[in-house]
Design a protein around this motif. Structure first.
Motif, PDB file in Angstrom:
ATOM      1  N   PHE A 159       0.850  -1.199   0.000  1.00  0.00           N
ATOM      2  CA  PHE A 159       0.000   0.000   0.000  1.00  0.00           C
ATOM      3  C   PHE A 159       0.880   1.241   0.000  1.00  0.00           C
ATOM      4  O   PHE A 159       1.792   1.352   0.826  1.00  0.00           O
ATOM      5  N   VAL A 160       0.587   2.141  -0.926  1.00  0.00           N
ATOM      6  CA  VAL A 160       1.235   3.454  -0.933  1.00  0.00           C
ATOM      7  C   VAL A 160       0.198   4.444  -0.421  1.00  0.00           C
ATOM      8  O   VAL A 160      -0.819   4.701  -1.076  1.00  0.00           O
ATOM      9  N   PHE A 161       0.435   4.961   0.780  1.00  0.00           N
ATOM     10  CA  PHE A 161      -0.520   5.887   1.406  1.00  0.00           C
ATOM     11  C   PHE A 161      -0.066   7.313   1.117  1.00  0.00           C
ATOM     12  O   PHE A 161       1.006   7.738   1.565  1.00  0.00           O
ATOM     13  N   LEU A 162      -0.891   8.048   0.375  1.00  0.00           N
ATOM     14  CA  LEU A 162      -0.584   9.441   0.057  1.00  0.00           C
ATOM     15  C   LEU A 162      -1.199  10.311   1.149  1.00  0.00           C
ATOM     16  O   LEU A 162      -2.414  10.540   1.175  1.00  0.00           O
ATOM     17  N   ALA A 163      -0.368  10.764   2.059  1.00  0.00           N
ATOM     18  CA  ALA A 163      -0.857  11.491   3.233  1.00  0.00           C
ATOM     19  C   ALA A 163      -1.025  12.975   2.914  1.00  0.00           C
ATOM     20  O   ALA A 163      -0.105  13.624   2.411  1.00  0.00           O
TER      21      ALA A 163
END
Ligand code: ATP
Ligand code: GCO
Length: 195
Positions: A108-112
């Motif tokens: 998972f790439v979480f774009l914060a």
């Protein structure tokens, strides 16, 4: 840290986060750079869910359940080594676990992004079904994935190219070119990768 966790290299990724964080932009750019297929999660919402979001009515767990099953099934159908980038908000832990059930090597790439920046992006974006009045609910629903295995947290305000480079850098040892065989060119580590 457990070496199994340290060595984990996804062969499929979900680009996730609240509305406006850049899932579609980053997902599409990563798919091109990796030569991996792109699945745009929003395309698999039911017409009823799309209508709700257009009308400013937040989705419930029940609304999202069938959608997550569809996405999980799509991941399950990938052949071994067939890379895929899925864009999906995946706001809660249990939603992510539904997706994990479909793929053993799922990252998972979480774009914060914070609320004000997300709201500004959603308001400024023309022609999208998602109502800006729902951005607050996205944050109320969000359970940060930071600390879960197989998660990369990135600052969504970074330039697109920098975000893509960070993803490629994470995936490089396993990443394959369009034929599914050629290794990616190694990417120089960058700053701003918060994981
Ligand atoms: N890294 C970035 N820096 C600045 N602007 C960005 C960045 N990534 C995306 N944007 C812009 O922010 C807006 C939202 O991006 P995008 O549609 O990719 O987000 P999203 O998470 O897919 O949104 P949604 O889930 O609501 O469809 C767009 O106008 C896009 O051009
Ligand atoms: O779980 C959700 O509430 C939805 O997936 C939303 O996040 C939207 O689909 C998306 O952000 C708008 O494009």
């Amino acid at each position: 840290m457990d070496s199994a966790i340290q060595d984990f290299r996804p062969t499929a990724i979900v680009v996730m986060g609240v509305s406006g964080c850049g899932k579609s932009s980053v997902g599409e750019a990563c798919s091109k750079a990796l030569g991996w297929a792109l699945l745009e999660g929003d395309a698999y919402h039911s017409p009823e869910s799309i209508a709700k979001m257009r009308d400013g009515i937040a989705l419930t767990d029940a609304d999202r359940a069938g959608w997550l099953l569809r996405l999980s099934d799509l991941l399950r159908q990938r052949q071994p080594g067939e890379g895929v980038v899925l864009t999906c908000s995946a706001l809660r832990r249990k939603y992510r676990d539904s997706l994990r059930a479909g793929h053993a090597q799922l990252g998972f790439v979480f774009l914060a992004l914070d609320y004000q920046d997300a709201l500004a992006r959603v308001r400024e974006r023309p022609g999208h079904f998602f109502s800006p009045t729902l951005v607050a609910d996205q944050f109320a629903t969000l359970e940060s994935p930071a600390g879960e295995p197989g998660v990369r947290v990135l600052d969504a305000r970074l330039p697109l190219d920098t975000l893509v480079a960070a993803v490629l850098d994470w995936l490089a040892p396993q990443a394959c070119g369009p034929s599914g065989r050629e290794p990616m060119t190694p990417i120089t580590p960058m700053t701003g990768d918060t994981a």
